[in-house]
Design a protein around this motif. Structure first.
Motif, PDB file in Angstrom:
ATOM      1  N   ASN A   1     -55.860  31.090-115.465  1.00  0.00           N
ATOM      2  CA  ASN A   1     -54.975  30.135-116.245  1.00  0.00           C
ATOM      3  C   ASN A   1     -54.098  30.883-116.990  1.00  0.00           C
ATOM      4  N   ASP A   2     -54.106  31.426-117.237  1.00  0.00           N
ATOM      5  CA  ASP A   2     -52.911  32.397-117.473  1.00  0.00           C
ATOM      6  C   ASP A   2     -51.439  33.296-116.876  1.00  0.00           C
ATOM      7  N   TRP A   3     -50.748  32.777-116.702  1.00  0.00           N
ATOM      8  CA  TRP A   3     -49.417  33.963-116.337  1.00  0.00           C
ATOM      9  C   TRP A   3     -50.134  35.313-116.138  1.00  0.00           C
ATOM     10  N   THR A   4     -49.675  35.892-114.757  1.00  0.00           N
ATOM     11  CA  THR A   4     -49.367  37.724-115.092  1.00  0.00           C
ATOM     12  C   THR A   4     -47.890  38.219-114.828  1.00  0.00           C
ATOM     13  N   GLY A   5     -47.600  39.353-115.766  1.00  0.00           N
ATOM     14  CA  GLY A   5     -46.712  39.718-115.455  1.00  0.00           C
ATOM     15  C   GLY A   5     -46.189  41.000-115.503  1.00  0.00           C
ATOM     16  N   ILE A   6     -45.277  41.289-114.985  1.00  0.00           N
ATOM     17  CA  ILE A   6     -44.947  43.214-115.560  1.00  0.00           C
ATOM     18  C   ILE A   6     -43.015  42.422-116.303  1.00  0.00           C
ATOM     19  N   ARG A   7     -43.102  43.627-117.107  1.00  0.00           N
ATOM     20  CA  ARG A   7     -42.249  43.996-117.840  1.00  0.00           C
ATOM     21  C   ARG A   7     -41.805  45.227-117.673  1.00  0.00           C
ATOM     22  N   ALA A   8     -40.031  45.602-117.490  1.00  0.00           N
ATOM     23  CA  ALA A   8     -40.210  46.383-117.560  1.00  0.00           C
ATOM     24  C   ALA A   8     -38.933  47.251-118.944  1.00  0.00           C
ATOM     25  N   GLU A   9     -38.794  48.332-118.844  1.00  0.00           N
ATOM     26  CA  GLU A   9     -38.175  49.074-119.921  1.00  0.00           C
ATOM     27  C   GLU A   9     -37.248  49.913-119.471  1.00  0.00           C
ATOM     28  N   THR A  10     -36.340  50.585-120.126  1.00  0.00           N
ATOM     29  CA  THR A  10     -35.165  51.871-120.159  1.00  0.00           C
ATOM     30  C   THR A  10     -35.758  52.347-121.389  1.00  0.00           C
ATOM     31  N   LEU A  11     -35.439  53.640-120.651  1.00  0.00           N
ATOM     32  CA  LEU A  11     -35.718  54.374-122.491  1.00  0.00           C
ATOM     33  C   LEU A  11     -34.870  54.582-123.468  1.00  0.00           C
ATOM     34  N   ASP A  12     -33.665  53.818-123.033  1.00  0.00           N
ATOM     35  CA  ASP A  12     -32.393  53.132-124.285  1.00  0.00           C
ATOM     36  C   ASP A  12     -32.565  51.868-124.819  1.00  0.00           C
TER      37      ASP A  12
ATOM     38  N   TRP B   1     -46.130  35.488-111.965  1.00  0.00           N
ATOM     39  CA  TRP B   1     -47.235  34.492-111.056  1.00  0.00           C
ATOM     40  C   TRP B   1     -47.486  33.445-112.101  1.00  0.00           C
ATOM     41  N   ARG B   2     -47.321  32.067-111.878  1.00  0.00           N
ATOM     42  CA  ARG B   2     -48.520  31.008-112.215  1.00  0.00           C
ATOM     43  C   ARG B   2     -49.124  31.011-111.585  1.00  0.00           C
ATOM     44  N   PRO B   3     -50.321  30.684-111.654  1.00  0.00           N
ATOM     45  CA  PRO B   3     -51.337  30.122-111.526  1.00  0.00           C
ATOM     46  C   PRO B   3     -51.255  28.710-110.349  1.00  0.00           C
ATOM     47  N   THR B   4     -50.855  28.360-111.193  1.00  0.00           N
ATOM     48  CA  THR B   4     -50.654  26.740-110.208  1.00  0.00           C
ATOM     49  C   THR B   4     -49.528  27.019-109.009  1.00  0.00           C
ATOM     50  N   ASP B   5     -48.299  28.013-109.372  1.00  0.00           N
ATOM     51  CA  ASP B   5     -47.999  27.930-107.887  1.00  0.00           C
ATOM     52  C   ASP B   5     -48.157  29.030-106.957  1.00  0.00           C
ATOM     53  N   TRP B   6     -49.274  29.537-107.496  1.00  0.00           N
ATOM     54  CA  TRP B   6     -50.263  29.994-105.833  1.00  0.00           C
ATOM     55  C   TRP B   6     -51.866  29.403-106.025  1.00  0.00           C
ATOM     56  N   GLY B   7     -52.296  27.868-105.570  1.00  0.00           N
ATOM     57  CA  GLY B   7     -53.480  27.136-105.522  1.00  0.00           C
ATOM     58  C   GLY B   7     -53.958  28.211-106.987  1.00  0.00           C
ATOM     59  N   GLY B   8     -53.731  27.547-108.256  1.00  0.00           N
ATOM     60  CA  GLY B   8     -54.284  28.037-109.298  1.00  0.00           C
ATOM     61  C   GLY B   8     -54.895  30.029-109.436  1.00  0.00           C
ATOM     62  N   ARG B   9     -54.591  30.347-108.342  1.00  0.00           N
ATOM     63  CA  ARG B   9     -55.154  31.357-109.125  1.00  0.00           C
ATOM     64  C   ARG B   9     -54.079  32.649-109.182  1.00  0.00           C
TER      65      ARG B   9
ATOM     66  N   PRO C   1     -52.035  35.661-107.431  1.00  0.00           N
ATOM     67  CA  PRO C   1     -51.883  36.306-106.282  1.00  0.00           C
ATOM     68  C   PRO C   1     -51.656  37.495-106.128  1.00  0.00           C
ATOM     69  N   ARG C   2     -52.933  38.566-106.335  1.00  0.00           N
ATOM     70  CA  ARG C   2     -53.102  39.186-106.073  1.00  0.00           C
ATOM     71  C   ARG C   2     -51.892  40.514-105.151  1.00  0.00           C
ATOM     72  N   ALA C   3     -52.163  40.251-103.780  1.00  0.00           N
ATOM     73  CA  ALA C   3     -51.587  40.974-102.935  1.00  0.00           C
ATOM     74  C   ALA C   3     -49.961  40.671-103.162  1.00  0.00           C
ATOM     75  N   GLU C   4     -49.663  39.896-103.668  1.00  0.00           N
ATOM     76  CA  GLU C   4     -48.182  39.726-104.357  1.00  0.00           C
ATOM     77  C   GLU C   4     -47.992  40.844-105.301  1.00  0.00           C
ATOM     78  N   VAL C   5     -48.905  41.241-106.300  1.00  0.00           N
ATOM     79  CA  VAL C   5     -48.480  41.448-107.810  1.00  0.00           C
ATOM     80  C   VAL C   5     -49.467  43.092-107.361  1.00  0.00           C
ATOM     81  N   MET C   6     -49.534  43.266-106.783  1.00  0.00           N
ATOM     82  CA  MET C   6     -49.704  44.592-105.935  1.00  0.00           C
ATOM     83  C   MET C   6     -48.436  45.093-104.698  1.00  0.00           C
ATOM     84  N   ALA C   7     -47.744  44.126-104.608  1.00  0.00           N
ATOM     85  CA  ALA C   7     -46.860  44.138-103.962  1.00  0.00           C
ATOM     86  C   ALA C   7     -45.490  45.010-104.724  1.00  0.00           C
TER      87      ALA C   7
END
Length: 517
Positions: free
Chosen positions: A338-349, A365-373, A375-381
């Motif tokens: 349902n909701d999106w999955t995301g990774i944000r990064a922050e440097t030490l400065d 990753w937005r579920p609607t872009d990936w058939g409604g779920r 894509p765990r393989a994309e996240v792992m990659a």
């Protein structure tokens, strides 16, 4: 001709604001070929979003006339001596334009069909009411000698060559193949009044004929999930967004600042009496202050209770390039379907960004872009890529739905168990303290925190509202189901990870190890 007011009957000259819009809307691609229609232009969809009374309706009426009888199509690149003569196209005004060598040339549509679209007829009346006198009282009357109440017929005699009004209440003409669509007040076009389906049908009609669709509206209410919001938040490169809000530091609630806001918004509309605008805005603010700021302040107002103001977040945008092998911290907020999955990064400065992985894809990753779920393989990659591209010092991950994956990351990339840490965002006390620290660093002009200006993250930060919890604490939540906040949570986790890593001495220079032989 100017359709009404004290200057009615004088030549219509686009304002500076309108000229900027037109210059962008009709920008021709370098790769355009003679015979191309909508594909000759850089933009397929346009959004003109501005305060009330700036002249959007007569501007759209003028565009409609151009699309109907003027040189609105690409006709190849000019060579020495090429020209455009109005007389050769049925207009006796005597105008001749000499092209410069290499300049895009224009031609008229052979069978133009233009639809002026709105929720109800009253909304499109502003444009229609300007269009009729602009035709009847100006030189275009030489080409279009007769207008009508329901539609305007083209002089070529083709029954499908016309300008017509289509609305949600009378959509019998909807679905026709059109050369142009002019959509009014799309900030009011929502799923509930069936206008999202309406715009999809209109776009298909334009696509079938090689036409384009543009919108004009006041700033939208983010709680309404409107067509204007979808267009403004689109990441497609063929969407032109013409929107210039006033400086964020000006407060609409302060009268002296309001005056400066009005000067900014109406700089290209000298017919507007700012005293009248102030009176209207002040009156509207008594009942609906957010509406007043949208209509006259030209701002997308998220309403009361928002966690961080969009302007405060935007002030911290200073995009830079983060070199490979930089030491970073991560924030991960995951979902399932349902909701999106995301990774944000922050440097030490304290520079925060949305990293990328394969072919420059953002770690979002937005579920609607990936058939409604998701894509765990994309996240792992993506996590594999980040671990090889950077040195991950610490990563805070919300474990809901992702317990096993986080355990795998911890084993692969942080053998001591202190790098990838499960950080449940539903822990109220813990989340409250982190949200407050993050908000302070965002709003404090002296803090070192900066970010990349990522558009999706900006929208998610803007969407987040404060939800009170016992003990004078709060969490953040979605004001409506469509207003996602997942990247706001990822951002908070990344900042918390970076702050904790700094407190633990991660930024200290590494001790030198010597080996003697």
């Amino acid at each position: 001709m100017i359709p009404d007011g004290d200057n009615a009957g004088e030549p219509f000259v686009p304002t500076l604001d309108h000229r900027v819009y037109l210059a962008n809307w009709y920008e021709v691609k370098d790769t355009a070929k003679r015979g191309d229609k909508n594909q000759a232009f850089r933009y397929r969809t346009g959004l003109w979003m501005a305060a009330q009374k700036v002249g959007k309706s007569p501007g759209v009426a003028a565009e409609t006339i151009l699309e109907f009888v003027g040189p609105a199509l690409f006709a190849g690149r000019a060579e020495e001596g090429d020209y455009y003569s109005c007389a050769e196209h049925g207009c006796p005004c005597g105008g001749v334009y000499l092209y410069e060598s290499g300049e895009p040339m224009g031609k008229a549509w052979s069978t133009p069909r233009i639809q002026l679209a709105a929720v109800v007829e009253d909304q499109v009346e502003n444009t229609w009411g300007a269009l009729i006198p602009m035709i009847e009282n100006g030189p275009v009357a030489n080409i279009i000698p007769r207008t009508g109440e329901a539609f305007i017929r083209h002089p070529n005699g083709n029954r499908d060559s016309r300008i017509e009004v289509v609305t949600s209440k009378a959509d019998g003409k909807l679905g026709a193949r059109i050369s142009a669509g002019k959509c009014d007040e799309t900030g009011l076009w929502t799923e509930s009044n069936s206008m999202k389906k309406f715009i999809r049908t209109l776009m298909r009609g334009a696509g079938g004929m090689g036409g384009r669709v543009s919108q004009s509206t006041n700033p939208f209410d983010p709680a309404e999930n409107s067509v204007a919001q979808d267009t403004y938040e689109s990441t497609r490169p063929d969407v032109y967004k013409h929107y210039f809000p006033p400086p964020e530091e000006l407060k609409f609630t302060r009268k002296t600042d309001r005056r400066k806001i009005f000067v900014w918004n109406y700089a290209s509309a000298p017919w507007v009496d700012l005293r009248s605008i102030e009176a209207e805005a002040a009156s509207l603010m008594e009942a609906t202050p957010a509406e007043a700021e949208r209509f006259y302040g030209n701002r997308i107002v998220a309403g009361s209770g928002h966690w961080v103001k969009e302007g405060d977040w935007k002030k911290k945008a200073e995009p830079i390039f983060v070199k490979p092998r930089t030491r970073i911290c991560l924030g991960f907020d995951g979902s399932d379907n349902n909701d999106w999955t995301g990774i944000r990064a922050e440097t030490l400065d304290l520079y925060q960004f949305t990293p990328t992985y394969l072919d420059g894809r953002p770690t979002l990753w937005r579920p609607t872009d990936w058939g409604g779920r998701i894509p765990r393989a994309e996240v792992m990659a993506a996590m594999d890529h980040l671990a090889s591209e950077f040195e991950i010092v610490r990563a805070y991950c919300d474990p809901m739905f992702w317990e096993s994956e986080i355990d795998e990351w911890s084993q692969k990339y942080g053998s001591d168990g202190k790098v990838f840490v499960k950080w449940p965002t539903n822990s109220i006390g813990r989340a409250y303290a982190s949200l407050e620290r993050f908000r302070t660093d965002i709003t404090n002009p002296d803090s070192k925190f900066r970010h990349d200006g990522d558009q999706v993250t900006r929208f998610h930060i803007r969407n987040a509202i404060v939800r009170a919890r016992p003990g004078q604490k709060y969490i953040i939540g979605k004001p409506a189901e469509h207003q996602k906040i997942d990247q706001a949570m990822s951002s908070m986790l990344a900042h918390e990870a970076a702050s904790d890593a700094l407190a633990a001495g991660a930024a200290a220079p590494a001790e030198e190890n010597y080996v003697y032989f």
